[in-house]
Design a protein around this motif. Structure first.
Motif, PDB file in Angstrom:
ATOM      1  N   CYS A 312       0.837  -1.208   0.000  1.00  0.00           N
ATOM      2  CA  CYS A 312       0.000   0.000   0.000  1.00  0.00           C
ATOM      3  C   CYS A 312       0.867   1.252   0.000  1.00  0.00           C
ATOM      4  N   MET A 313       2.007   1.178   0.685  1.00  0.00           N
ATOM      5  CA  MET A 313       2.910   2.326   0.740  1.00  0.00           C
ATOM      6  C   MET A 313       3.444   2.690  -0.640  1.00  0.00           C
ATOM      7  N   ALA A 314       3.529   1.709  -1.549  1.00  0.00           N
ATOM      8  CA  ALA A 314       4.010   1.996  -2.909  1.00  0.00           C
ATOM      9  C   ALA A 314       3.079   2.979  -3.616  1.00  0.00           C
ATOM     10  N   ILE A 315       1.768   2.860  -3.373  1.00  0.00           N
ATOM     11  CA  ILE A 315       0.806   3.811  -3.948  1.00  0.00           C
ATOM     12  C   ILE A 315       0.810   5.115  -3.154  1.00  0.00           C
ATOM     13  N   TYR A 316       0.885   5.001  -1.849  1.00  0.00           N
ATOM     14  CA  TYR A 316       0.888   6.175  -0.971  1.00  0.00           C
ATOM     15  C   TYR A 316       2.031   7.137  -1.306  1.00  0.00           C
ATOM     16  N   ASN A 317       3.166   6.621  -1.705  1.00  0.00           N
ATOM     17  CA  ASN A 317       4.331   7.461  -1.975  1.00  0.00           C
ATOM     18  C   ASN A 317       4.231   8.259  -3.274  1.00  0.00           C
ATOM     19  N   LEU A 318       3.327   7.877  -4.175  1.00  0.00           N
ATOM     20  CA  LEU A 318       3.276   8.543  -5.482  1.00  0.00           C
ATOM     21  C   LEU A 318       2.974  10.039  -5.384  1.00  0.00           C
ATOM     22  N   PRO A 319       1.940  10.482  -4.654  1.00  0.00           N
ATOM     23  CA  PRO A 319       1.673  11.930  -4.600  1.00  0.00           C
ATOM     24  C   PRO A 319       2.840  12.741  -4.053  1.00  0.00           C
TER      25      PRO A 319
END
Length: 555
Positions: A312-319
């Motif tokens: 989930c952190m992989a998506i969270y880091n995008l912004p």
């Protein structure tokens, strides 16, 4: 560097924004399939190695690039081109020393570092990442040099090259290792993680070669203007760089240290849960741990649960990664205004940076909050009941980390480098406390980890906004920054959530999620225009922004 080569704040941010967007798209193509290739346990190895890597990278590069771009911007604004070259020379040698030390530390002490995090099998990933820390340190000198000249193309191109090579070689090696390596499936997954992470090192090597070639050709074709200024000696320059860099490095290092401690604490708490509640340990985990050897069933279960959070952190880091374009541009831009004693211009640039950041991070954060479950199911193939609440809370957290990053860059540009250190330390301590309490609760377990992240960056962002308002001259007017994007984002998130709910029973999760995202994008764009949340200056971030402003009648 001729003046014609310079980009304005908006032009520089536009170039880095486009570059960052491409890098993030490439990164998604890399990490999202990788999350499907690797098991949850192997992904923990991947992430643990990245945390160790980020710690050494932070120590080596967190503060110096900022100090480099700031001091070079000030020197060139005042016409001190020989001083600018001397600053770069000193910084490059410093980066080379720091990068070499970090490379040796990861190479020699990779195994003890992995054991320290409670993930001994991550050692192969740590070793594969060690060359990258040296290459990135050297690249940081060149990127800081060009950013200090407000010339962002070399940074953007090198980042795209680095990301592309990482994707191609990382996925290819991960797939090849898993298919060709003999042994049980769990071992092949873990070695596949090492193959994937080796692609990161290959990408950094290729990007460094590009920057070296570009710099040599650029100096031959575009020599700096002749100047009669007398540069400071190396010792004075190094002291100036370190005076700016050390507080920034300490603040960033605090975040890395907290992340390392948090990784250990969360894994330990989850392992303790499975030890005290043995009925939760599945027969499959017992069999898998016996095959792999050296990993207890309890730790294997803990790694699987932590792996869901890490994915989930992989998506969270995008912004937050998209904020790099703004933070890299605002520091030299504000520094140049301050060198000319134009505090009003510095204030306008700071406010514009915050508004642009709000226009980007608020809809992304609210969108992840509204569609956390559907997005994790679509993108990561995770159970939405398990991963959805994690992703939704992390969606809110990403808003505050973006605000914190921009505020930090504004404070650093004003020379207030100690204040961000305080905010990240306070936030980090709060994160550890909240995670210890919530993750240690068996009924909450891993679902408590994102709440620790949210509390951490909520407190840090609020403290940063307070310091920005109180500690700098001509501070941004927050009433012109947040209300309209906040309202538009909230309505957008509701529209996306309702759209998904209406369609999911008819067309399935994948199409319903994509449709919900599309509805959200359209609603948000319309609301931004209707509420006049965007100004012509903001549109200047986009190529041909002045023409777009006229077309949309934005004044």
């Amino acid at each position: 560097m001729a003046d014609s080569r310079k980009n304005s704040f908006y032009g520089g941010a536009a170039i880095l924004a486009v570059g960052s967007l491409l890098v993030k798209l490439i990164g998604a193509v890399y990490k999202i399939p990788l999350a499907r290739i690797l098991s949850d346990e192997a992904y923990v190895d991947f992430n643990a190695a990245y945390n160790i890597y980020n710690f050494f990278l932070t120590i080596s590069t967190a503060g110096l690039p900022v100090a480099l771009s700031k001091t070079i911007s000030e020197a060139t604004t005042l016409g001190r081109y020989r001083q600018s070259d001397r600053i770069f020379s000193v910084a490059l040698r410093t980066f080379l020393v720091l990068g070499s030390i970090s490379f040796l530390a990861m190479s020699v002490f990779g195994a003890p570092l992995a054991v320290l995090l409670g993930d001994e099998s991550a050692v192969y990933c740590v070793w594969c990442l060690s060359p990258s820390v040296l290459c990135v340190c050297i690249m940081a000198a060149f990127r800081g040099y060009y950013q200090g000249h407000s010339y962002m193309i070399p940074t953007a191109v090198s980042q795209i090259i680095e990301a592309t090579c990482k994707m191609i070689f990382g996925l290819a090696l991960a797939f090849a290792v898993f298919q060709l390596l003999p042994g049980n499936e769990a071992h092949r997954h873990r070695m596949s993680a090492a193959g994937a992470i080796a692609g990161v090192s290959i990408g950094s090597i290729v990007a460094l070669i590009y920057l070296l070639f570009f710099y040599r050709r650029d100096r031959r074709r575009n020599p700096p203007p002749k100047s009669s200024d007398r540069p400071d000696n190396d010792g004075a320059i190094l002291r100036r760089l370190l005076k700016l860099a050390v507080p920034i490095t300490l603040g960033s290092a605090a975040v890395s240290i907290v992340t390392l401690i948090d990784t250990k604490v969360v894994l330990s708490l989850l392992e303790k849960m499975y030890t005290e509640l043995p009925e939760l340990v599945t027969p499959a985990a017992i069999a898998q741990s016996l095959e792999e050897g050296g990993v207890s069933p309890q730790l294997y279960m803990a790694q699987g649960l932590k792996g869901v959070y890490d994915k989930c952190m992989a998506i969270y880091n995008l912004p937050s990664q998209l904020m790099v374009a703004i933070t890299a541009s605002v520091i030299p831009a504000v520094s140049a205004f301050l060198a000319r004693r134009d505090k009003a211009g510095a204030g306008r640039t700071s406010e514009s940076a915050l508004r642009i950041g709000a226009l980007l991070c608020l809809p992304m954060g609210f969108g992840l909050f509204a569609l956390g479950g559907p997005i994790t199911k679509l993108v990561l193939a995770l159970d939405p009941a398990e991963a959805g609440p994690i992703m939704s809370v992390l969606g809110l957290a990403t808003i505050f980390i973006c605000i914190m990053l921009i505020c930090n860059s504004i404070l650093q540009a004003h020379g207030l480098v100690n204040l961000p250190v305080l905010t990240v330390i306070v936030g980090g301590v709060i994160k550890l406390i909240v995670n210890y309490v919530l993750v240690g609760n068996y009924d909450i377990n891993i679902k408590g980890a994102p709440w620790g992240t949210l509390c951490c960056f909520l407190v840090a962002a609020l403290m940063d906004l307070f310091f920005v308002k109180r500690a700098i001259a001509s501070p941004p007017q927050l009433s012109r920054v947040f209300p309209k994007p906040l309202l538009a984002s909230a309505i957008m998130a509701a529209a996306a959530w309702v759209s998904h709910g209406l369609l999911v029973g008819i067309v399935g999760n994948s199409i319903a999620t994509l449709a919900g995202i599309l509805v959200g994008v359209v609603v948000y764009a319309l609301l931004v225009l209707l509420l006049k949340a965007i100004s012509p200056d903001d549109l200047a971030l986009i190529p041909k922004g002045d023409k777009i402003a006229k077309l949309l009648h934005i004044q």
